[in-house]
Structures are given as structure tokens and as C-alpha cells.
Design a protein around this motif. Structure first.
Motif, PDB file in Angstrom:
ATOM      1  N   ALA A  27      89.279  55.967   7.442  1.00  0.00           N
ATOM      2  CA  ALA A  27      89.610  54.943   6.937  1.00  0.00           C
ATOM      3  C   ALA A  27      90.923  54.147   7.257  1.00  0.00           C
ATOM      4  O   ALA A  27      91.648  54.710   8.322  1.00  0.00           O
ATOM      5  N   PRO A  28      90.808  52.655   7.187  1.00  0.00           N
ATOM      6  CA  PRO A  28      92.048  51.914   7.630  1.00  0.00           C
ATOM      7  C   PRO A  28      93.534  52.979   7.067  1.00  0.00           C
ATOM      8  O   PRO A  28      93.540  53.480   5.963  1.00  0.00           O
ATOM      9  N   ALA A  29      94.525  52.358   7.637  1.00  0.00           N
ATOM     10  CA  ALA A  29      95.704  53.040   7.374  1.00  0.00           C
ATOM     11  C   ALA A  29      96.086  52.561   6.102  1.00  0.00           C
ATOM     12  O   ALA A  29      96.659  53.419   5.240  1.00  0.00           O
ATOM     13  N   ALA A  30      96.136  51.421   5.482  1.00  0.00           N
ATOM     14  CA  ALA A  30      96.427  50.939   4.230  1.00  0.00           C
ATOM     15  C   ALA A  30      95.682  51.661   3.133  1.00  0.00           C
ATOM     16  O   ALA A  30      96.297  52.045   1.875  1.00  0.00           O
ATOM     17  N   ILE A  31      94.196  51.928   3.242  1.00  0.00           N
ATOM     18  CA  ILE A  31      93.487  52.625   2.270  1.00  0.00           C
ATOM     19  C   ILE A  31      93.900  54.162   2.179  1.00  0.00           C
ATOM     20  O   ILE A  31      94.274  54.846   1.164  1.00  0.00           O
ATOM     21  N   TRP A  32      94.013  54.853   3.497  1.00  0.00           N
ATOM     22  CA  TRP A  32      94.799  56.278   3.360  1.00  0.00           C
ATOM     23  C   TRP A  32      96.117  56.214   2.801  1.00  0.00           C
ATOM     24  O   TRP A  32      96.455  57.202   2.175  1.00  0.00           O
ATOM     25  N   SER A  33      96.961  55.232   2.999  1.00  0.00           N
ATOM     26  CA  SER A  33      98.333  55.424   2.520  1.00  0.00           C
ATOM     27  C   SER A  33      98.267  55.047   1.066  1.00  0.00           C
ATOM     28  O   SER A  33      99.188  55.777   0.396  1.00  0.00           O
ATOM     29  N   ALA A  34      97.568  54.347   0.673  1.00  0.00           N
ATOM     30  CA  ALA A  34      97.277  54.098  -0.732  1.00  0.00           C
ATOM     31  C   ALA A  34      96.940  55.375  -1.512  1.00  0.00           C
ATOM     32  O   ALA A  34      97.330  55.763  -2.749  1.00  0.00           O
ATOM     33  N   PHE A  35      95.861  55.965  -1.024  1.00  0.00           N
ATOM     34  CA  PHE A  35      95.462  57.352  -1.763  1.00  0.00           C
ATOM     35  C   PHE A  35      96.431  58.162  -1.429  1.00  0.00           C
ATOM     36  O   PHE A  35      96.824  58.857  -2.654  1.00  0.00           O
ATOM     37  N   SER A  36      97.232  58.651  -0.540  1.00  0.00           N
ATOM     38  CA  SER A  36      98.070  59.628  -0.289  1.00  0.00           C
ATOM     39  C   SER A  36      99.389  59.442  -0.830  1.00  0.00           C
ATOM     40  O   SER A  36     100.122  60.268  -1.464  1.00  0.00           O
ATOM     41  N   ASN A  37     100.033  58.132  -0.950  1.00  0.00           N
ATOM     42  CA  ASN A  37     101.217  57.727  -1.522  1.00  0.00           C
ATOM     43  C   ASN A  37     101.508  57.284  -2.784  1.00  0.00           C
ATOM     44  O   ASN A  37     102.205  57.624  -3.772  1.00  0.00           O
ATOM     45  N   VAL A  78      93.409  71.593  -2.843  1.00  0.00           N
ATOM     46  CA  VAL A  78      92.363  71.638  -1.725  1.00  0.00           C
ATOM     47  C   VAL A  78      91.583  70.203  -1.665  1.00  0.00           C
ATOM     48  O   VAL A  78      91.584  69.648  -0.502  1.00  0.00           O
ATOM     49  N   LEU A  79      91.048  69.914  -2.446  1.00  0.00           N
ATOM     50  CA  LEU A  79      90.183  68.604  -2.570  1.00  0.00           C
ATOM     51  C   LEU A  79      91.129  67.404  -1.945  1.00  0.00           C
ATOM     52  O   LEU A  79      90.596  66.578  -1.446  1.00  0.00           O
ATOM     53  N   THR A  80      92.120  67.117  -2.666  1.00  0.00           N
ATOM     54  CA  THR A  80      93.029  66.023  -2.254  1.00  0.00           C
ATOM     55  C   THR A  80      93.623  66.194  -0.754  1.00  0.00           C
ATOM     56  O   THR A  80      93.631  65.194  -0.281  1.00  0.00           O
ATOM     57  N   ALA A  81      93.797  67.357  -0.345  1.00  0.00           N
ATOM     58  CA  ALA A  81      94.154  67.741   1.033  1.00  0.00           C
ATOM     59  C   ALA A  81      93.126  67.134   1.828  1.00  0.00           C
ATOM     60  O   ALA A  81      93.214  66.335   2.800  1.00  0.00           O
ATOM     61  N   ALA A  82      91.981  67.734   1.438  1.00  0.00           N
ATOM     62  CA  ALA A  82      90.843  67.347   2.327  1.00  0.00           C
ATOM     63  C   ALA A  82      90.274  65.900   2.317  1.00  0.00           C
ATOM     64  O   ALA A  82      89.911  65.265   3.278  1.00  0.00           O
ATOM     65  N   ALA A  83      90.513  65.281   1.206  1.00  0.00           N
ATOM     66  CA  ALA A  83      90.219  63.973   0.973  1.00  0.00           C
ATOM     67  C   ALA A  83      91.166  63.171   1.892  1.00  0.00           C
ATOM     68  O   ALA A  83      90.805  61.763   2.440  1.00  0.00           O
ATOM     69  N   SER A  84      92.621  63.330   1.842  1.00  0.00           N
ATOM     70  CA  SER A  84      93.661  62.591   2.412  1.00  0.00           C
ATOM     71  C   SER A  84      93.301  62.656   4.191  1.00  0.00           C
ATOM     72  O   SER A  84      93.432  61.681   4.835  1.00  0.00           O
ATOM     73  N   THR A  85      92.738  64.013   4.552  1.00  0.00           N
ATOM     74  CA  THR A  85      92.484  64.104   5.969  1.00  0.00           C
ATOM     75  C   THR A  85      91.372  63.095   6.236  1.00  0.00           C
ATOM     76  O   THR A  85      91.584  62.452   7.405  1.00  0.00           O
ATOM     77  N   LEU A  86      90.314  63.270   5.692  1.00  0.00           N
ATOM     78  CA  LEU A  86      89.005  62.220   5.978  1.00  0.00           C
ATOM     79  C   LEU A  86      89.547  60.758   5.948  1.00  0.00           C
ATOM     80  O   LEU A  86      89.013  60.245   7.018  1.00  0.00           O
ATOM     81  N   LEU A  87      90.153  60.467   5.001  1.00  0.00           N
ATOM     82  CA  LEU A  87      90.748  59.098   4.996  1.00  0.00           C
ATOM     83  C   LEU A  87      91.594  58.610   6.258  1.00  0.00           C
ATOM     84  O   LEU A  87      91.412  57.517   6.802  1.00  0.00           O
TER      85      LEU A  87
END
Length: 222
Positions: free
Chosen positions: A163-173, A150-159
Motif C-alpha cells: 500500500a502507499p506509505a500514507a495508508i500504511w502509516s495511518a493504519f500503524s500510527n 498477530v493479525l495487526t502485525a501481519a496487516a501492517s507488514t502487508l500494507l
């Protein structure tokens, strides 16, 4: 030793494919110009899962026909791939959220009254008679995994939103698999602190227990 090699290989090959896919996902999310040719690849895991479920729960012929329909649609829509590529990050987000929320639901629903926590079920495969201490611990581990997804899904959505696309992608991928591995490591360390040696089981044993439970026909008591 020879009996362990197929098991290790069976784990290593899917892991290598997942790592390669995550690297590709990060690349095309960070560099949109490369997204056109990768638009179709984005949907491959979801399509493979869907066809696999059809083959398992419906019929192999139905899955093959569905795969043929998908292939025809892909050929017809291929000229539109660039438009799809423009929204590729949203597709990655949807896939990420779908996976994590499905896993959260898988673990979380087993915590409801009258049901057996998922991790308790896995542990019972390795140790049919569980002590009250082990039962409490496996319930707590099930809660932890539910919260993690649940928390990783929420964090990815907020990023994704802020956040910039590169930061979101690094976190999620890129950071997702290491975070899952870290969960296993932390849980293993806690297990060593709170459980006696006879009630401890390693990661490989836990994976085998999960595989055995899913093949039993009714892995989680509903």
C-alpha cells in the motif's frame, strides 16, 4: 474523589504522550522531508524501554552508564541523521512489529499446557477464586488478544509492502490505539452478555489488576 484523580492523571499523561508520538510518527512517515530531525525521536521509546529494563533487572548505575553511551553515540552520529531519516519508515515498521509480536508472545505463551492464561492471572487478582465459567472466558480473552497482536502485525507488514506509505502509516500510527480501545469495548460488551454481574470488572479495574500482577514478582505462571 480525590483518591481517583492521581490514578486518572497517571493514565492520562502516558496516553497523551503516546498519542503525540503516534501523530509525529505518522507525520514524518508521510512526509519524508521532515524525517531527518525526527530520526532520533523514532528510537526514543525503544531506548527508554531498554534503559528501564536495565534499571529494573540490572542496576540503576548500569542504566545510567548505558544512557550516557547512547547520548555520546547520538552526538557522534548526529550528522548522519539524514541517512537514517531516509529509512525511517522501516524503523517504524520494525518498532511496530517488535511491540506487537512481543505482546503476542507475552499472551500466547501463557496458553501453553501447564501455564495460566494471562487474562486469568489478571482476573484472579480481582477475584481470587474463579468459577469454571470465568476461567474459560479469561482463556478465550487471552486467545483473542494473542490473535489481535498477530493479525495487526501481519496487516501492517502487508500494507507496508503493497500500500502507499500514507495508508500504511495511518493504519500503524493513527488507527492502532483506537483499535486497541475497540478491542476493550467489544470485550466489555461480550463480558456483559456472558458473565453474571459479580464476575464483571471494568477497564480501570483490569488495568489495576495488570499493574498489581506485574509488581508481584511472578505475574504469569511460566
Amino acid at each position: 474523589m480525590s483518591g481517583q484523580r492521581p490514578s486518572l492523571l497517571a493514565l492520562a499523561l502516558p496516553a497523551a504522550l503516546i498519542v503525540a508520538y503516534d501523530g509525529l510518527a505518522h507525520y514524518v512517515s508521510t512526509f519524508p522531508d521532515a524525517a531527518g530531525w525526527a530520526a532520533g525521536i523514532t528510537l526514543l521509546p525503544a531506548l527508554a524501554l531498554g534503559l528501564g529494563l536495565l534499571a529494573r533487572h540490572a542496576d540503576t548505575l548500569v542504566a545510567l552508564l548505558a544512557g550516557l553511551v547512547v547520548a555520546i553515540l547520538a552526538a557522534v552520529l548526529w550528522p548522519e541523521q539524514q541517512k537514517l531519516g531516509e529509512h525511517l519508515s522501516a524503523l517504524y515498521l520494525a518498532q511496530y512489529l517488535g511491540t506487537n509480536l512481543a505482546l503476542a508472545l507475552f499472551f500466547g505463551r501463557t496458553l501453553l499446557a501447564g501455564r495460566t492464561p494471562a487474562c486469568t492471572t489478571f482476573a484472579s487478582v480481582l477475584q481470587p477464586v474463579l468459577s469454571p465459567r470465568m476461567t474459560r472466558y479469561t482463556r478465550q480473552v487471552t486467545v483473542a488478544w494473542t490473535a489481535f497482536f498477530v493479525l495487526t502485525a501481519a496487516a501492517s507488514t502487508l500494507l507496508y509492502i503493497f500500500a502507499p506509505a500514507a495508508i500504511w502509516s495511518a493504519f500503524s500510527n493513527l488507527f492502532y490505539l483506537p483499535s486497541v480501545a475497540l478491542m476493550f469495548i467489544v470485550e466489555g460488551l461480550i463480558r456483559r452478555l456472558v458473565l453474571p454481574p459479580e464476575e464483571r470488572h471494568g477497564i480501570v479495574e483490569s488495568i489495576r489488576a495488570y499493574t498489581a500482577s506485574t509488581r508481584s514478582g511472578n505475574p504469569i505462571r511460566q
